[in-house]
Scaffold this motif. Sequence first.
Motif, PDB file in Angstrom:
ATOM      1  N   MET A 168       0.838  -1.186   0.000  1.00 43.90           N
ATOM      2  CA  MET A 168       0.000   0.000   0.000  1.00 43.90           C
ATOM      3  C   MET A 168       0.881   1.247   0.000  1.00 43.90           C
ATOM      4  O   MET A 168       1.726   1.405   0.881  1.00 43.90           O
ATOM      5  N   PRO A 169       0.719   2.137  -0.982  1.00 42.92           N
ATOM      6  CA  PRO A 169       1.567   3.324  -1.035  1.00 42.92           C
ATOM      7  C   PRO A 169       1.418   4.188   0.218  1.00 42.92           C
ATOM      8  O   PRO A 169       0.329   4.299   0.791  1.00 42.92           O
ATOM      9  N   ARG A 170       2.523   4.813   0.616  1.00 40.16           N
ATOM     10  CA  ARG A 170       2.504   5.690   1.786  1.00 40.16           C
ATOM     11  C   ARG A 170       1.487   6.815   1.626  1.00 40.16           C
ATOM     12  O   ARG A 170       0.874   7.266   2.597  1.00 40.16           O
ATOM     13  N   ALA A 171       1.296   7.266   0.409  1.00 43.27           N
ATOM     14  CA  ALA A 171       0.391   8.390   0.159  1.00 43.27           C
ATOM     15  C   ALA A 171      -1.036   8.093   0.614  1.00 43.27           C
ATOM     16  O   ALA A 171      -1.772   9.004   1.007  1.00 43.27           O
ATOM     17  N   VAL A 172      -1.442   6.822   0.565  1.00 47.97           N
ATOM     18  CA  VAL A 172      -2.799   6.462   0.972  1.00 47.97           C
ATOM     19  C   VAL A 172      -2.996   6.739   2.460  1.00 47.97           C
ATOM     20  O   VAL A 172      -4.044   7.239   2.887  1.00 47.97           O
ATOM     21  N   TYR A 173      -1.978   6.430   3.256  1.00 55.11           N
ATOM     22  CA  TYR A 173      -2.055   6.702   4.695  1.00 55.11           C
ATOM     23  C   TYR A 173      -2.051   8.206   4.968  1.00 55.11           C
ATOM     24  O   TYR A 173      -2.705   8.682   5.902  1.00 55.11           O
ATOM     25  N   VAL A 174      -1.320   8.953   4.159  1.00 52.26           N
ATOM     26  CA  VAL A 174      -1.303  10.410   4.296  1.00 52.26           C
ATOM     27  C   VAL A 174      -2.681  10.986   4.007  1.00 52.26           C
ATOM     28  O   VAL A 174      -3.154  11.897   4.704  1.00 52.26           O
ATOM     29  N   LEU A 175      -3.346  10.452   3.002  1.00 53.44           N
ATOM     30  CA  LEU A 175      -4.697  10.907   2.673  1.00 53.44           C
ATOM     31  C   LEU A 175      -5.660  10.632   3.825  1.00 53.44           C
ATOM     32  O   LEU A 175      -6.580  11.410   4.077  1.00 53.44           O
ATOM     33  N   ALA A 176      -5.446   9.521   4.533  1.00 56.78           N
ATOM     34  CA  ALA A 176      -6.285   9.214   5.693  1.00 56.78           C
ATOM     35  C   ALA A 176      -6.159  10.300   6.759  1.00 56.78           C
ATOM     36  O   ALA A 176      -7.144  10.657   7.420  1.00 56.78           O
ATOM     37  N   LEU A 177      -4.955  10.848   6.923  1.00 56.59           N
ATOM     38  CA  LEU A 177      -4.755  11.921   7.897  1.00 56.59           C
ATOM     39  C   LEU A 177      -5.534  13.170   7.486  1.00 56.59           C
ATOM     40  O   LEU A 177      -6.154  13.829   8.334  1.00 56.59           O
ATOM     41  N   GLY A 178      -5.523  13.491   6.197  1.00 56.02           N
ATOM     42  CA  GLY A 178      -6.290  14.629   5.721  1.00 56.02           C
ATOM     43  C   GLY A 178      -7.777  14.435   5.928  1.00 56.02           C
ATOM     44  O   GLY A 178      -8.491  15.363   6.358  1.00 56.02           O
ATOM     45  N   ILE A 179      -8.280  13.236   5.643  1.00 53.14           N
ATOM     46  CA  ILE A 179      -9.693  12.939   5.848  1.00 53.14           C
ATOM     47  C   ILE A 179     -10.054  13.026   7.332  1.00 53.14           C
ATOM     48  O   ILE A 179     -11.125  13.517   7.698  1.00 53.14           O
ATOM     49  N   PHE A 180      -9.136  12.575   8.192  1.00 51.04           N
ATOM     50  CA  PHE A 180      -9.357  12.668   9.636  1.00 51.04           C
ATOM     51  C   PHE A 180      -9.556  14.125  10.056  1.00 51.04           C
ATOM     52  O   PHE A 180     -10.453  14.441  10.859  1.00 51.04           O
ATOM     53  N   ALA A 181      -8.734  15.030   9.533  1.00 47.32           N
ATOM     54  CA  ALA A 181      -8.871  16.452   9.865  1.00 47.32           C
ATOM     55  C   ALA A 181     -10.216  16.988   9.395  1.00 47.32           C
ATOM     56  O   ALA A 181     -10.900  17.728  10.120  1.00 47.32           O
ATOM     57  N   MET A 182     -10.620  16.611   8.176  1.00 47.73           N
ATOM     58  CA  MET A 182     -11.894  17.086   7.629  1.00 47.73           C
ATOM     59  C   MET A 182     -13.074  16.582   8.466  1.00 47.73           C
ATOM     60  O   MET A 182     -14.005  17.340   8.787  1.00 47.73           O
ATOM     61  N   VAL A 183     -13.054  15.317   8.809  1.00 50.89           N
ATOM     62  CA  VAL A 183     -14.167  14.719   9.548  1.00 50.89           C
ATOM     63  C   VAL A 183     -14.247  15.286  10.965  1.00 50.89           C
ATOM     64  O   VAL A 183     -15.336  15.530  11.487  1.00 50.89           O
ATOM     65  N   THR A 184     -13.087  15.494  11.589  1.00 49.09           N
ATOM     66  CA  THR A 184     -13.084  16.083  12.932  1.00 49.09           C
ATOM     67  C   THR A 184     -13.723  17.464  12.907  1.00 49.09           C
ATOM     68  O   THR A 184     -14.497  17.824  13.805  1.00 49.09           O
ATOM     69  N   SER A 185     -13.430  18.244  11.871  1.00 54.29           N
ATOM     70  CA  SER A 185     -14.047  19.561  11.734  1.00 54.29           C
ATOM     71  C   SER A 185     -15.550  19.443  11.508  1.00 54.29           C
ATOM     72  O   SER A 185     -16.336  20.239  12.035  1.00 54.29           O
ATOM     73  N   GLU A 186     -15.962  18.438  10.742  1.00 53.02           N
ATOM     74  CA  GLU A 186     -17.392  18.238  10.487  1.00 53.02           C
ATOM     75  C   GLU A 186     -18.139  17.944  11.777  1.00 53.02           C
ATOM     76  O   GLU A 186     -19.244  18.445  12.013  1.00 53.02           O
ATOM     77  N   PHE A 187     -17.546  17.120  12.652  1.00 55.53           N
ATOM     78  CA  PHE A 187     -18.233  16.663  13.862  1.00 55.53           C
ATOM     79  C   PHE A 187     -18.129  17.632  15.042  1.00 55.53           C
ATOM     80  O   PHE A 187     -18.888  17.526  15.991  1.00 55.53           O
ATOM     81  N   VAL A 188     -17.178  18.579  15.009  1.00 58.40           N
ATOM     82  CA  VAL A 188     -16.868  19.368  16.194  1.00 58.40           C
ATOM     83  C   VAL A 188     -18.066  20.142  16.734  1.00 58.40           C
ATOM     84  O   VAL A 188     -18.249  20.271  17.946  1.00 58.40           O
ATOM     85  N   VAL A 189     -18.923  20.641  15.855  1.00 55.68           N
ATOM     86  CA  VAL A 189     -20.067  21.440  16.298  1.00 55.68           C
ATOM     87  C   VAL A 189     -21.016  20.594  17.137  1.00 55.68           C
ATOM     88  O   VAL A 189     -21.573  21.069  18.137  1.00 55.68           O
ATOM     89  N   ALA A 190     -21.194  19.327  16.753  1.00 61.62           N
ATOM     90  CA  ALA A 190     -22.130  18.457  17.471  1.00 61.62           C
ATOM     91  C   ALA A 190     -21.721  18.271  18.926  1.00 61.62           C
ATOM     92  O   ALA A 190     -22.580  18.130  19.801  1.00 61.62           O
TER      93      ALA A 190
END
Length: 379
Positions: free
Chosen positions: A1-23
């Motif tokens: 599995m390319p390293r870049a895929v794991y890096v993308l997971a970190l970006g998605i984590f940041a996006m999702v955390t921002s989505e949920f923070v208001v709740a």
Amino acid sequence: MPRAVYVLALGIFAMVTSEFVVAGLMPQMADGLDVTVPQIGYLITAFAVAMAAGGPFLTVALMKLPPRTALMILFSVFLTGNVLAATATGYGVMLAARIITGIASQAFFGVGISLCAQLTRPEVRGRAVAVAMNGLMLGTLLGLPLSTLVGERWGWRAAFWTITALTVVAAAATLAGVPRTDPAGTGGGFRDEVRVFRRPRLLLALSTSTLIIGATFSAFSYFNPILTEVTGFSTGTVPALLIAYGAATVVGNTVVGRLADRYTLPVLATGLLLNLVFLTGFALFTDVPVPAVACMLGIGLVGVTMNPAMVTRVQRAGNAGPLVNTVHSSFITLGIILGSSLGAVAIDGWGLRAPLWLGAAMALAGLATVAPPLIRATR
């Protein structure tokens, strides 16, 4: 599995955390912005609508750019939205911030998932999507409770500054860990990507994704009041149960990712069938703690965890380009909007068990969209 895929997971984590923070910080934000809690609730809706409606247009604007460049632009837009939220002096500014971050988040999903397909062999794309989507699962498991903890201890603005810092880290990791790739390799241009939406099997696959996520979120959106007011758990126990639910999504996502490439339709059909069983069981035994929790964890195992199989099916029915993936994310977001909003209507009419029955009905409808192609494939 390319390293870049794991890096993308970190970006998605940041996006999702921002989505949920208001709740997790609704009372504090209501006090800080001098508005009501329902008005803060509209910020969640605004984020979701911005994702569904605005994300594809931003993706189109970035299609001719190399994926890494597009991702860095999206990080910049997302970062701007979070800084605006952290410094918001009024409700209108906060609303604008949530719209900006919602649009950038959806486009990031589309470009990121498309890049996963570009960087991996066809036979492991489902597994690659599962690795990237672990960012979503970990956002549920860790992002929401951690941002809530930060907001409760140091104020809601601190939670947004924390997400801003996480975004900078993810952007730096993307710049270092994602290779330069040709934009032509992601889908073939705007006209080619739009043309695929004429295919009935793609539209059917998109509708399946909406129903899978709608069924799950009709229940997930109301776990807290269901578990406290009907099942009888204390408010202090619910966060631990939600963490267990998040852990179940990580396990389920990993398993589905391993199976999605070879058994796409069977995985989707099995997931929908099990979700139907768990949602029905939860509705029937809501007031009995042990089976209620078992069914809740079951929903975690087979609900949003269908994402790798959903993405694999959509890419095969359409293509692996950024527009198809972003529109797919919009259909997923539509499922969240439908599940949560119709669940609220159901509660008003029939009580707190009603969204569980609604979820079961949506899972059954989802099975109806998977059964015909599955039957044809087995003949």
